[in-house]
Scaffold this motif. Structure first.
Motif, PDB file in Angstrom:
ATOM      1  N   ALA A 186       1.656 -11.189  10.092  1.00  0.00           N
ATOM      2  CA  ALA A 186       2.999 -11.676   9.795  1.00  0.00           C
ATOM      3  C   ALA A 186       2.947 -12.929   8.931  1.00  0.00           C
ATOM      4  N   LEU A 187       1.982 -13.808   9.201  1.00  0.00           N
ATOM      5  CA  LEU A 187       1.840 -15.017   8.386  1.00  0.00           C
ATOM      6  C   LEU A 187       1.477 -14.657   6.947  1.00  0.00           C
ATOM      7  N   LEU A 188       0.515 -13.761   6.788  1.00  0.00           N
ATOM      8  CA  LEU A 188       0.089 -13.375   5.444  1.00  0.00           C
ATOM      9  C   LEU A 188       1.206 -12.643   4.702  1.00  0.00           C
ATOM     10  N   GLN A 189       1.940 -11.798   5.402  1.00  0.00           N
ATOM     11  CA  GLN A 189       3.041 -11.097   4.754  1.00  0.00           C
ATOM     12  C   GLN A 189       4.135 -12.069   4.319  1.00  0.00           C
ATOM     13  N   ALA A 190       4.391 -13.093   5.123  1.00  0.00           N
ATOM     14  CA  ALA A 190       5.398 -14.090   4.747  1.00  0.00           C
ATOM     15  C   ALA A 190       4.973 -14.826   3.477  1.00  0.00           C
ATOM     16  N   VAL A 191       3.674 -15.113   3.372  1.00  0.00           N
ATOM     17  CA  VAL A 191       3.165 -15.766   2.160  1.00  0.00           C
ATOM     18  C   VAL A 191       3.356 -14.848   0.952  1.00  0.00           C
ATOM     19  N   GLY A 240       7.141 -12.909  -4.027  1.00  0.00           N
ATOM     20  CA  GLY A 240       7.972 -11.836  -4.552  1.00  0.00           C
ATOM     21  C   GLY A 240       7.475 -10.439  -4.271  1.00  0.00           C
ATOM     22  N   ALA A 241       6.604 -10.274  -3.281  1.00  0.00           N
ATOM     23  CA  ALA A 241       6.090  -8.938  -2.964  1.00  0.00           C
ATOM     24  C   ALA A 241       7.229  -8.024  -2.539  1.00  0.00           C
ATOM     25  N   ALA A 242       7.331  -6.864  -3.201  1.00  0.00           N
ATOM     26  CA  ALA A 242       8.377  -5.894  -2.848  1.00  0.00           C
ATOM     27  C   ALA A 242       8.011  -5.127  -1.586  1.00  0.00           C
ATOM     28  N   ASP A 243       6.716  -4.946  -1.362  1.00  0.00           N
ATOM     29  CA  ASP A 243       6.220  -4.234  -0.181  1.00  0.00           C
ATOM     30  C   ASP A 243       5.133  -5.094   0.450  1.00  0.00           C
ATOM     31  N   ALA A 244       5.565  -6.066   1.238  1.00  0.00           N
ATOM     32  CA  ALA A 244       4.625  -7.040   1.799  1.00  0.00           C
ATOM     33  C   ALA A 244       3.603  -6.395   2.719  1.00  0.00           C
ATOM     34  N   ALA A 245       3.993  -5.318   3.420  1.00  0.00           N
ATOM     35  CA  ALA A 245       3.050  -4.672   4.342  1.00  0.00           C
ATOM     36  C   ALA A 245       1.880  -4.052   3.572  1.00  0.00           C
ATOM     37  N   THR A 246       2.190  -3.357   2.484  1.00  0.00           N
ATOM     38  CA  THR A 246       1.130  -2.748   1.676  1.00  0.00           C
ATOM     39  C   THR A 246       0.288  -3.808   0.990  1.00  0.00           C
ATOM     40  N   ASP A 247       0.950  -4.811   0.430  1.00  0.00           N
ATOM     41  CA  ASP A 247       0.213  -5.878  -0.239  1.00  0.00           C
ATOM     42  C   ASP A 247      -0.652  -6.648   0.751  1.00  0.00           C
ATOM     43  N   HIS A 248      -0.171  -6.761   1.997  1.00  0.00           N
ATOM     44  CA  HIS A 248      -0.970  -7.431   3.019  1.00  0.00           C
ATOM     45  C   HIS A 248      -2.244  -6.654   3.322  1.00  0.00           C
ATOM     46  N   ALA A 249      -2.158  -5.324   3.386  1.00  0.00           N
ATOM     47  CA  ALA A 249      -3.352  -4.512   3.651  1.00  0.00           C
ATOM     48  C   ALA A 249      -4.402  -4.737   2.568  1.00  0.00           C
ATOM     49  N   VAL A 250      -3.947  -4.849   1.310  1.00  0.00           N
ATOM     50  CA  VAL A 250      -4.876  -5.100   0.207  1.00  0.00           C
ATOM     51  C   VAL A 250      -5.470  -6.500   0.314  1.00  0.00           C
ATOM     52  N   LEU A 251      -4.622  -7.486   0.608  1.00  0.00           N
ATOM     53  CA  LEU A 251      -5.110  -8.857   0.750  1.00  0.00           C
ATOM     54  C   LEU A 251      -6.077  -8.976   1.914  1.00  0.00           C
TER      55      LEU A 251
END
Length: 200
Positions: A136-141, A146-157
């Protein structure tokens, strides 16, 4: 004397779990996974030995959960030094430096955590409440950027951060932390002058 209420009992359980997880991180960092016993953890946490097994069915799961807590507490503390006026890139640079910084500052602890996840026969990556708090912290960052899909971008990060830590900790083939950091910052278009490790 009236019996304790449900809320009080739940608070006590939460505190016991937190003490157990904190003791686990401390002892594994000090002595390693194999030399740390559940009895040691119970003694450090100030709880009964049976309570450790009651809350955590095995030492592997306990360490993974404890590490997720350690990571989200460490990251949360770092992010609390920032304000809404700080640029989104600084938030991401701080997150990257904080997570990879655990591999630099506590290599035995992070190496053990990664090894247990990747070991044959291991339960794999556990997505528990502590891990979800970290996510949740990483997704908020990422949403700040401007991430449109924070969950997917979080998996990559998350994968990039784990890979970076493995690269720094791989026995006999460790990559310099500065090179790993430069690669991550380039990948995310970040100025290397940003972040808590910029001057190190």
């Amino acid at each position: 004397m009236s019996p304790r209420g449900a809320a009080v009992n739940e608070a006590m359980r939460t505190r016991s779990r937190e003490r157990i997880m904190q003791a686990t991180v401390e002892l594994v960092d000090e002595h390693g996974f194999e030399r740390t016993t559940l009895a040691d953890i119970a003694e450090r946490a100030g709880v009964a030995r049976g309570l450790v097994s009651y809350y955590f069915p095995g030492k592997r799961l306990l360490l993974q959960t404890a590490m997720h807590r350690h990571m989200h507490l460490t990251l949360g503390a770092a992010l609390r030094t920032l304000t809404d006026e700080d640029p989104p890139d600084l938030w991401l640079a701080t997150a990257i430096d904080t997570i990879t910084g655990l591999a630099i500052d506590q290599p035995r602890l992070m190496r053990t955590h990664l090894a247990l996840i990747l070991a044959p026969g291991a339960d794999g990556f556990v997505q528990d409440d502590e891990q979800r708090r970290l996510g949740a912290l990483l997704q908020a960052v990422l949403r700040r950027r401007g991430a449109a899909d924070a969950a997917t971008d979080h998996a990559v990060l998350r994968s990039a951060l784990m890979g970076a830590c493995i690269g720094m900790l791989l026995p006999g083939a460790e990559s310099p932390a500065r090179l790993i950091r430069d690669d991550l910052f380039t990948r995310y278009g970040l100025d290397p002058a940003l972040g808590p490790r910029a001057a190190r």
